[in-house]
Design a protein around this motif. Structure first.
Motif, PDB file in Angstrom:
ATOM      1  N   GLU A  51       0.796  -1.245  -0.136  1.00 22.53           N
ATOM      2  CA  GLU A  51      -0.024   0.072   0.052  1.00 22.53           C
ATOM      3  C   GLU A  51       1.030   1.066   0.125  1.00 22.53           C
ATOM      4  O   GLU A  51       2.020   1.281   0.600  1.00 22.53           O
ATOM      5  CB  GLU A  51      -0.983  -0.150   1.298  1.00 22.53           C
ATOM      6  CG  GLU A  51      -1.743  -1.062   1.182  1.00 22.53           C
ATOM      7  CD  GLU A  51      -3.079  -1.016   0.571  1.00 22.53           C
ATOM      8  OE1 GLU A  51      -3.294  -0.100  -0.316  1.00 22.53           O
ATOM      9  OE2 GLU A  51      -3.752  -1.922   0.485  1.00 22.53           O
ATOM     10  N   LEU A  52       0.402   2.480  -0.600  1.00 22.02           N
ATOM     11  CA  LEU A  52       0.945   3.621  -0.361  1.00 22.02           C
ATOM     12  C   LEU A  52       0.191   4.468   0.692  1.00 22.02           C
ATOM     13  O   LEU A  52      -1.189   4.555   0.744  1.00 22.02           O
ATOM     14  CB  LEU A  52       0.866   4.346  -1.916  1.00 22.02           C
ATOM     15  CG  LEU A  52       1.305   6.124  -1.669  1.00 22.02           C
ATOM     16  CD1 LEU A  52       2.648   6.094  -1.244  1.00 22.02           C
ATOM     17  CD2 LEU A  52       0.884   6.419  -2.984  1.00 22.02           C
ATOM     18  N   TRP A  53       0.783   4.647   1.836  1.00 16.36           N
ATOM     19  CA  TRP A  53       0.384   5.169   3.280  1.00 16.36           C
ATOM     20  C   TRP A  53       0.394   6.654   3.303  1.00 16.36           C
ATOM     21  O   TRP A  53       1.663   7.155   2.981  1.00 16.36           O
ATOM     22  CB  TRP A  53       0.838   4.544   4.175  1.00 16.36           C
ATOM     23  CG  TRP A  53       0.426   3.007   4.309  1.00 16.36           C
ATOM     24  CD1 TRP A  53       1.279   1.921   4.037  1.00 16.36           C
ATOM     25  CD2 TRP A  53      -0.907   2.316   4.762  1.00 16.36           C
ATOM     26  NE1 TRP A  53       0.632   0.815   4.084  1.00 16.36           N
ATOM     27  CE2 TRP A  53      -0.731   0.878   4.621  1.00 16.36           C
ATOM     28  CE3 TRP A  53      -2.248   2.958   5.346  1.00 16.36           C
ATOM     29  CZ2 TRP A  53      -1.847   0.020   4.970  1.00 16.36           C
ATOM     30  CZ3 TRP A  53      -3.091   1.986   5.546  1.00 16.36           C
ATOM     31  CH2 TRP A  53      -2.951   0.486   5.437  1.00 16.36           C
ATOM     32  N   LEU A  54      -0.302   7.566   3.775  1.00 10.65           N
ATOM     33  CA  LEU A  54      -0.241   8.860   3.903  1.00 10.65           C
ATOM     34  C   LEU A  54      -0.561   9.023   5.738  1.00 10.65           C
ATOM     35  O   LEU A  54      -1.658   8.767   5.838  1.00 10.65           O
ATOM     36  CB  LEU A  54      -1.126   9.767   3.044  1.00 10.65           C
ATOM     37  CG  LEU A  54      -1.221   9.507   1.609  1.00 10.65           C
ATOM     38  CD1 LEU A  54      -2.272  10.502   1.107  1.00 10.65           C
ATOM     39  CD2 LEU A  54       0.029   9.806   0.805  1.00 10.65           C
ATOM     40  N   GLY A  55       0.461   9.504   6.108  1.00  6.72           N
ATOM     41  CA  GLY A  55       0.445   9.704   7.484  1.00  6.72           C
ATOM     42  C   GLY A  55       0.143  11.148   7.942  1.00  6.72           C
ATOM     43  O   GLY A  55       1.136  11.791   7.444  1.00  6.72           O
ATOM     44  N   MET A  56      -0.599  11.890   8.794  1.00 10.85           N
ATOM     45  CA  MET A  56      -0.731  13.179   9.230  1.00 10.85           C
ATOM     46  C   MET A  56      -1.106  13.388  10.422  1.00 10.85           C
ATOM     47  O   MET A  56      -1.693  12.484  11.410  1.00 10.85           O
ATOM     48  CB  MET A  56      -1.938  13.738   8.168  1.00 10.85           C
ATOM     49  CG  MET A  56      -1.684  13.550   6.716  1.00 10.85           C
ATOM     50  SD  MET A  56      -3.149  13.977   5.771  1.00 10.85           S
ATOM     51  CE  MET A  56      -2.852  12.978   4.262  1.00 10.85           C
ATOM     52  N   MET A  57      -0.577  14.624  10.980  1.00 11.21           N
ATOM     53  CA  MET A  57      -1.012  15.099  12.330  1.00 11.21           C
ATOM     54  C   MET A  57      -2.433  14.931  12.351  1.00 11.21           C
ATOM     55  O   MET A  57      -3.367  15.246  11.617  1.00 11.21           O
ATOM     56  CB  MET A  57      -0.132  16.440  12.621  1.00 11.21           C
ATOM     57  CG  MET A  57       1.334  16.643  12.443  1.00 11.21           C
ATOM     58  SD  MET A  57       2.006  18.050  12.917  1.00 11.21           S
ATOM     59  CE  MET A  57       0.771  19.102  13.303  1.00 11.21           C
ATOM     60  N   PRO A  58      -2.726  14.926  13.690  1.00 13.43           N
ATOM     61  CA  PRO A  58      -4.350  14.984  14.020  1.00 13.43           C
ATOM     62  C   PRO A  58      -5.058  16.108  13.517  1.00 13.43           C
ATOM     63  O   PRO A  58      -4.283  17.244  14.064  1.00 13.43           O
ATOM     64  CB  PRO A  58      -4.596  14.822  15.528  1.00 13.43           C
ATOM     65  CG  PRO A  58      -2.852  15.103  15.982  1.00 13.43           C
ATOM     66  CD  PRO A  58      -1.916  14.660  15.075  1.00 13.43           C
ATOM     67  N   ARG A  59      -6.188  16.336  13.141  1.00 12.85           N
ATOM     68  CA  ARG A  59      -6.803  17.615  12.749  1.00 12.85           C
ATOM     69  C   ARG A  59      -5.917  18.472  11.944  1.00 12.85           C
ATOM     70  O   ARG A  59      -6.219  19.770  11.831  1.00 12.85           O
ATOM     71  CB  ARG A  59      -7.373  18.144  13.798  1.00 12.85           C
ATOM     72  CG  ARG A  59      -8.092  17.225  14.912  1.00 12.85           C
ATOM     73  CD  ARG A  59      -9.425  17.232  15.221  1.00 12.85           C
ATOM     74  NE  ARG A  59     -10.257  18.613  14.738  1.00 12.85           N
ATOM     75  CZ  ARG A  59     -11.259  18.475  13.989  1.00 12.85           C
ATOM     76  NH1 ARG A  59     -11.663  17.498  13.409  1.00 12.85           N
ATOM     77  NH2 ARG A  59     -11.878  19.656  13.629  1.00 12.85           N
TER      78      ARG A  59
END
Length: 155
Positions: A51-59
């Motif tokens: 998979e290609l995953w995108l992680g981000m800071m909350p909100r």
């Protein structure tokens, strides 16, 4: 269509894309704001378990954009100077948040991101590579699910 399916369908293009994304840590993500205008911001990406995953800071604004409208485009970091090496890579698709469960736990174990965070799984709708061939031709390769890989050449 996830990254594994893309890799199976267009292995050479997928290998070049993974190399371009792996060459630098930060890339550019484009999302859609509430009013429909584009928002661009920096982002780290991961290829993990097909998979290609995108992680981000909350909100974060980009996460809120994707929660509202999952469409995105991801541009590989072009690098230093003006030499694009193996070309410019753009991935477009839709990103869907992954809740608590086995997939997110595996990601956390591998990546160890700051907590809490948003994690998005991507579904690809297009991968485009633009490069120069033989110092003469501008080549644009376009992959879309269910269609053959196209290459357009201009000199």
């Amino acid at each position: 269509m996830n990254w594994t399916a893309f890799r199976t369908d267009a292995p050479d293009l997928a290998a070049i894309a993974e190399e371009r994304f792996g060459a630098y840590r930060h890339h550019v993500l484009a999302t859609l704001r509430r009013d429909g205008s584009p928002r661009t911001c920096g982002l780290e990406v991961r290829f993990l378990d097909g998979e290609l995953w995108l992680g981000m800071m909350p909100r974060s604004l980009k996460a809120l954009d994707l929660l509202r409208d999952p469409r995105f485009t991801l541009q590989a970091n072009p690098g230093d100077g003006t030499d694009l090496g193996d070309g410019d890579i753009r991935v477009s698709g839709r990103a869907y948040e992954v809740g608590e469960g086995a997939a997110k736990a595996a990601y956390v174990k591998e990546v160890e991101p700051p907590q809490p965070f948003h994690l998005f799984r991507t579904e690809l709708t297009e991968v485009v590579r633009t490069c120069v061939e033989d110092d003469r031709y501008l080549v644009v390769q376009v992959w879309q699910p269910g269609k053959p890989l196209r290459a357009l050449r201009r000199d």
